[in-house]
Motif scaffolding. Structure first.
Motif, short mmCIF file in Angstrom:
data_model
loop_
_atom_site.label_atom_id
_atom_site.label_comp_id
_atom_site.label_asym_id
_atom_site.label_seq_id
_atom_site.Cartn_x
_atom_site.Cartn_y
_atom_site.Cartn_z
N ARG A 47 0.85 -1.19 0.00
CA ARG A 47 0.00 0.00 0.00
C ARG A 47 0.89 1.24 0.00
O ARG A 47 1.88 1.30 0.72
N ARG A 51 -1.81 8.37 -0.76
CA ARG A 51 -2.65 8.04 -1.91
C ARG A 51 -2.00 8.55 -3.21
O ARG A 51 -1.49 9.66 -3.28
N LEU A 81 -5.52 -3.53 -3.25
CA LEU A 81 -5.46 -2.07 -3.18
C LEU A 81 -6.77 -1.48 -3.69
O LEU A 81 -7.21 -1.77 -4.80
N ASP A 173 -6.77 3.79 -2.34
CA ASP A 173 -5.30 3.90 -2.34
C ASP A 173 -4.80 4.50 -3.64
O ASP A 173 -3.80 5.21 -3.66
#
Length: 315
Positions: A47, A51, A81, A173
């Motif tokens: 991740r 963002r 994700l 994400d």
């Protein structure tokens, strides 16, 4: 005499073997690839530390822009994700490929740009993955560029709509913005809203035609509207290993852009072309195909590069 003959091309070491050693076949290998793709056990991608918003842009048509947007998004979603596709192309091809409703009157990116609905209200879940969402484009978007001209902050309407607060509500994400094949106001909005640009380049003659103009526009947006914007990724598409031209284009792009170019190359594939006609990404349509696995590999590269960039910036 009793020695068992082995296939010329043995299956990968992680392929599934049956209790009856029936040997390797192309169909068995494709089935094994599909199983690994559809049931990723250890394949969850890292991740990002923050963002990532990527604009997928190339004003040259037919380079695999929309195809790359939806398949990369599906691959990221499939591997854990949460991903949002914003269809900013009036043709609505990304919406079609993800099989989301984009009939006229459906809450879409058009209503988001003119301020009638929020991005969270227009975002629709897809059947491809519980982690994959899409803000569709309807035919109403076709006239949006003309309407935007008279609006205040016309270049940053999408940036205002894709605020951190709104994206936190959806909890994504990655955001991938699919642009129209032009350098108009919609594409400028996408570049102002994003931190990164992903450029698909097809491995064919005239591949670099118009690329200089695209890079000049990106530079103008950097200087005047979005200092964070950068070309982070170049993806080579429609590669045909049977031709010398494909290798020449590949080498030329790699020599010019260096590490910005992903190592993964997307092959020319009938399955990739057929999938949108069934309202599916190639990962759903034929998960064992070379095209599907190539997009998974490209998504892994993008995610891993993103994780490395975050580590580098924190040290």
């Amino acid at each position: 005499m009793e020695e068992v003959s082995r296939p010329v091309n043995p299956p990968p070491s992680d392929s599934t073997e049956t209790s009856h050693d029936v040997g390797w076949t192309p169909i068995a290998e494709e089935a094994a690839r599909a199983a690994r793709l559809l049931h990723p056990e250890e394949g969850m991608l890292p991740r990002p530390g923050r963002r990532r918003v990527l604009t997928v842009a190339n004003q040259k048509g037919g380079v695999g822009k929309t195809t790359s947007t939806v398949n990369l998004a599906a691959a990221l979603a499939l591997h854990g994700l949460k991903t949002l596709v914003v269809d900013l192309d009036p043709q609505g091809n990304a919406s079609t490929a993800l099989d989301v409703d984009h009939r006229s009157g459906t809450p879409s990116i058009y209503e988001v740009l003119i301020g009638e609905v929020t991005l969270a209200e227009a975002a629709q879940p897809t059947e491809q993955s519980p982690n994959l969402f899409c803000v569709p484009a309807t035919i109403d978007l076709a006239g949006a560029e003309i309407e935007l001209v008279s609006m205040s902050s016309r270049e940053s309407r999408l940036k205002e709509a894709i605020s951190s607060e709104i994206l936190d509500q959806i909890g994504v994400d990655y955001v991938l913005i699919d642009c129209p094949p032009s350098l108009g106001l919609l594409t400028v909005n996408a570049m102002v809203a994003a931190q990164e640009v992903l450029i698909p380049i097809q491995c064919e003659y005239y591949a670099l035609e118009g690329l200089g103009q695209l890079l000049s526009n990106i530079e103008l947006v950097q200087q005047h509207l979005n200092r964070e914007l950068r070309v982070s990724t170049i993806l080579l598409t429609m590669y045909d290993g049977r031709t010398k031209l494909a290798d020449q284009v590949t080498n030329e792009v790699r020599n010019h852009f260096g590490d910005t170019v992903l190592k993964t190359v997307i092959p020319r594939s009938v399955k990739v072309s057929e999938a949108p006609g069934y309202g599916q990404t190639v990962l759903a349509y034929d998960p064992g195909s070379r095209g599907a696995m190539s997009y998974v590999d490209a998504a892994k590269e993008i995610a891993e590069r993103g994780a490395q960039m975050e580590k580098g910036s924190s040290t």
